[in-house]
Enzyme design. Sequence first.
Site, PDB file in Angstrom:
ATOM      1  CD  GLU A  77      -1.438  -0.121   3.632  1.00 32.60           C
ATOM      2  OE1 GLU A  77      -1.971   0.967   3.910  1.00 32.60           O
ATOM      3  OE2 GLU A  77      -1.744  -1.203   4.187  1.00 32.60           O
ATOM      4  CB  CYS A 100      -2.438  -4.579   6.505  1.00 28.78           C
ATOM      5  SG  CYS A 100      -1.872  -2.929   6.969  1.00 28.78           S
ATOM      6  CG  HIS A 102      -2.446  -6.769  10.475  1.00 27.93           C
ATOM      7  ND1 HIS A 102      -1.266  -6.416   9.868  1.00 27.93           N
ATOM      8  CD2 HIS A 102      -3.148  -5.604  10.630  1.00 27.93           C
ATOM      9  CE1 HIS A 102      -1.250  -5.116   9.653  1.00 27.93           C
ATOM     10  NE2 HIS A 102      -2.378  -4.598  10.101  1.00 27.93           N
TER      11      HIS A 102
END
Length: 392
Positions: free
Chosen positions: A79, A111, A233
């Site tokens: 990103e 993400c 994450h």
Amino acid sequence: MKIGIDKIGFATSQFVLKLQDLAVARNIDPEKLSKGLLLKELSIAPLTEDIVTLGATASQSILTEADKQDIEMVILATESGIDQSKAGAVFIHGLLGIQPFARSFEIKEACYGATAALDYARLHVASHPNAKVLVIASDIAKYGIETSGEPTQGAGALAMLVTSNPRILSFNGDAVAQTRDIMDFWRPNYSTTPFVNGVYSTKQYLDTLKTTWAEYQKRFNRSLEEFSAVCFHLPYPKLALKGLQKLLTKELSEEKRSQLTYNFEQSIRYSQKVGNIYTGSLYLGLLSLLENQPQLVAGEKIALFSYGSGAVAEFFSMTLVEGFEKHLRTDRLQELDTRTPVRVAEYEDLFFAEAILDETGSAIFSNYDNQTYALTEIREHERVYHAVEDQA
């Protein structure tokens, strides 16, 4: 046929900012960062280091010349794109000298992108068992000086080679994904830093974990007792810890709760020293777990929770392959300690520097001797990369 991750490489920048120093400079309690976020350090990338150089460096660390001839696809998840048209994967393909008849493209969903890329790679190898797919997650996380997100910045890249008969982890084919059209974190084309609704994003992260895990249990009839670890994450480790605590229900045995907690602590060790690397954060946690937990054994299952703002979440699992430990490193924490520390003023100059182009759209850069690959110049608006040793 087993399909999974055969090799994993990692690269980060040469500079590091101690969060203790940032806390003092910003006049905040250091424990707000060390305990409130569970972070210690941030990797800081200079202007000559970007998603291409980091991705190429991570890949070069694991690829043989034979691999480069067998790779049929290069997928870059990011990103932090450098061009609205040309994929960073194409630059990386050229820098690495991968055989020409390979697809190279970029994929984006905050993400979550690297997880989507791995699934795409798995499907390709399922149809072409002799193929290898290079999946790269490369990002530089920037939030702006004195913003609430400043302590959760970072820079780094993971490279994963997906093959049949993998030597580290195999996919279990049990993924459940969820999409929500929300605005918790986003960066319009006209902005160099993102907009964040932090409290809302935290709630969405935890709620998508809860609901995706529930759907996963419903579809596959599995319990957390079956897993030796859960990787999350990691925008910052404390958020993932909250996620783990949501999963550690009273029904779990005390032994399992202890095991999952200990393994979680091993999975955040690299992120605590690197910071947030967006698409690569989940997989940096996975690598940290594998390289810092000597009690893991072949056949054990690892659960993974992927989250990308906007939002897409996924829960899936992988199984450790016999002999996996032979294909990992044990000195990565020591290597991270060799980065060059920078003062807060130096960090601000390095991290937020922008290319100053002349009237032809050109600029020449220097001071990249300690990089493996570098952005050496912009020539009439064209980005030019080189292996640093070729420039010596």
